[in-house]
Design a protein around this motif. Structure first.
Motif, mmCIF file in Angstrom:
data_model
loop_
_atom_site.group_PDB
_atom_site.id
_atom_site.type_symbol
_atom_site.label_atom_id
_atom_site.label_comp_id
_atom_site.label_asym_id
_atom_site.label_seq_id
_atom_site.Cartn_x
_atom_site.Cartn_y
_atom_site.Cartn_z
ATOM 1 N N GLU A 264 0.803 -1.209 0.000
ATOM 2 C CA GLU A 264 0.000 0.000 0.000
ATOM 3 C C GLU A 264 0.842 1.269 0.000
ATOM 4 O OE1 GLU A 264 -2.522 -0.290 3.355
ATOM 5 O OE2 GLU A 264 -3.586 -2.070 2.646
ATOM 6 N N PHE A 265 1.967 1.227 0.674
ATOM 7 C CA PHE A 265 2.770 2.429 0.877
ATOM 8 C C PHE A 265 3.644 2.723 -0.348
ATOM 9 C CE2 PHE A 265 6.935 4.127 2.212
ATOM 10 C CZ PHE A 265 6.541 5.350 2.708
ATOM 11 N N LEU A 266 3.571 3.957 -0.852
ATOM 12 C CA LEU A 266 4.424 4.397 -1.954
ATOM 13 C C LEU A 266 4.772 5.857 -1.729
ATOM 14 C CD1 LEU A 266 5.840 3.849 -4.654
ATOM 15 C CD2 LEU A 266 3.744 4.567 -5.807
ATOM 16 N N ASP A 267 6.029 6.107 -1.426
ATOM 17 C CA ASP A 267 6.497 7.468 -1.164
ATOM 18 C C ASP A 267 7.346 7.943 -2.335
ATOM 19 O OD1 ASP A 267 7.137 9.805 0.691
ATOM 20 O OD2 ASP A 267 9.136 9.035 0.240
ATOM 21 N N ILE A 268 7.094 9.179 -2.773
ATOM 22 C CA ILE A 268 7.821 9.763 -3.898
ATOM 23 C C ILE A 268 8.611 10.959 -3.395
ATOM 24 C CG2 ILE A 268 7.615 10.802 -6.190
ATOM 25 C CD1 ILE A 268 4.902 9.433 -6.465
ATOM 26 N N SER A 269 9.902 10.963 -3.665
ATOM 27 C CA SER A 269 10.737 12.097 -3.275
ATOM 28 C C SER A 269 11.756 12.368 -4.369
ATOM 29 C CB SER A 269 11.440 11.829 -1.935
ATOM 30 O OG SER A 269 12.300 10.700 -2.041
#
Length: 347
Positions: A264-269
């Motif tokens: 579920e977790f998707l972090d964009i940086s």
């Protein structure tokens, strides 16, 4: 409130603690349809191309040192069109451990493992690629890295050319595209690189829109727009929806870091860049800035003659406050003769 002398008893509460393994993927867009995805000690390169006229600057190209930083490099070539295949990729084998995966319709003698639609090729433990259809030459690739799925469309698109094709040609192109996309609707795709080609004219983004609505990738990055980075930016601004985030990477060598638990977790940086040696000195930036000396009153900006008039008024004001004894003022003889009485009225 608890009365004095009494004891407060708190009933135990069960707390569920779950641990997730967070994986990181560094995605870099080079030019046109060229991308790389770095995962741990692996590097995956898709349809690398420096441009017809060398549009990709040398400092943004994949270097020997960059390749040697990885234990293993996998190079994907979706088809033989020049804008998806740069011959330089075949020289990388000289100084890095490179495996090539190419479409099954590539010319005889092309180096690499051939991949046809429906084929699955295991690359190493937990990493494999599956071939899917294209609506042009070659294939599209679905790469699975430890459960994280990355799709590169190659030339899979709704090539309708609406401004010049007949209605029948448009309908045929639409049916072909929908048929090619249908198997992908059964996949969970985390990241998709998909064409948004402004050469098609009216409704050039129709293919990408259909792909988002039917496949629902978590993240879609536009490609195949040649040097029209404005197209990617505008599309990303308007096309994001609840199921899919659209992210433009318009600059040469732009990178984005994805962190995910694979579920579920998707972090964009965006990783910070180190300053480049050829960055322009601050003095040159200031001297080349057309707005550097624009902090003037609006009246002067609107009427250039206003500056001259203001200068004249300032000179008059300065003369008005000068002392009579200064060298710049009238001498004593003039004072006695009444000269300069306008500036220095007699008592």
């Amino acid at each position: 409130m608890v009365p004095a002398g009494s004891s407060c008893i708190t009933s135990p509460t069960e707390v569920e603690v779950r641990f997730f393994m967070i994986s990181s993927y560094l995605i870099t867009h080079y030019y046109h349809s060229g991308f790389s995805v770095a995962f741990e000690d692996l590097l995956f390169v898709f349809d690398y191309w420096r441009g017809e006229n060398g549009e990709l600057p040398p400092d943004r190209q994949i270097s020997r040192e960059g390749l040697q930083a990885y234990r293993k490099v996998y190079v994907f070539i979706s088809h033989e069109h020049v804008d998806h295949l740069d011959p330089i990729v075949f020289t990388w084998k000289e100084y890095a451990d490179v495996t090539y995966l190419v479409s099954s319709d590539m010319p005889v003698g092309t180096r690499g493992k051939r991949v046809a639609p429906g084929d699955r090729v295991d690359l190493e433990d937990g990493v494999f690629v599956t071939g899917f259809d294209s609506t042009d030459l070659g294939v599209s690739f679905l790469l699975n890295v430890k459960g994280f799925q990355i799709f590169h469309a190659g030339d899979l698109n709704f090539w309708h050319w609406r401004d010049e094709s007949t209605l029948q040609e448009i309908e045929e192109a639409q049916l072909e595209f929908q048929e090619a996309v249908r198997p992908l609707t059964r996949e969970i795709i985390d990241v998709a690189f998909f064409p948004v080609d402004p050469r098609q004219g009216t409704m050039f983004e129709a293919g990408a829109n259909y792909f988002i609505l039917s496949v629902k990738p978590r993240l879609l990055i536009p490609m195949h727009y040649f040097h029209r980075d404005d197209v990617a930016v505008d599309y990303a601004r308007t096309a994001s929806c609840r199921s899919t985030e659209v992210l433009a990477m318009p600059g040469y060598g732009d990178s984005v870091l994805l962190r995910t638990d694979g579920k579920e977790f998707l972090d964009i940086s965006f990783p910070r860049e180190e300053p480049r040696e050829e960055d322009q000195p601050l003095e040159e930036v200031i001297s080349n800035n057309p707005f550097f000396e624009s902090d003037l009153p609006l009246t002067q900006l609107a009427d250039p003659s206003a500056k001259e008039e203001e200068g004249t008024e300032e000179t008059s004001d300065a003369q008005a406050v000068e002392s009579p004894g200064e060298a710049t003022g009238p001498d004593s003889d003039d004072m006695e003769k009444g000269a300069g009485n306008d500036a220095f009225p007699a008592p």
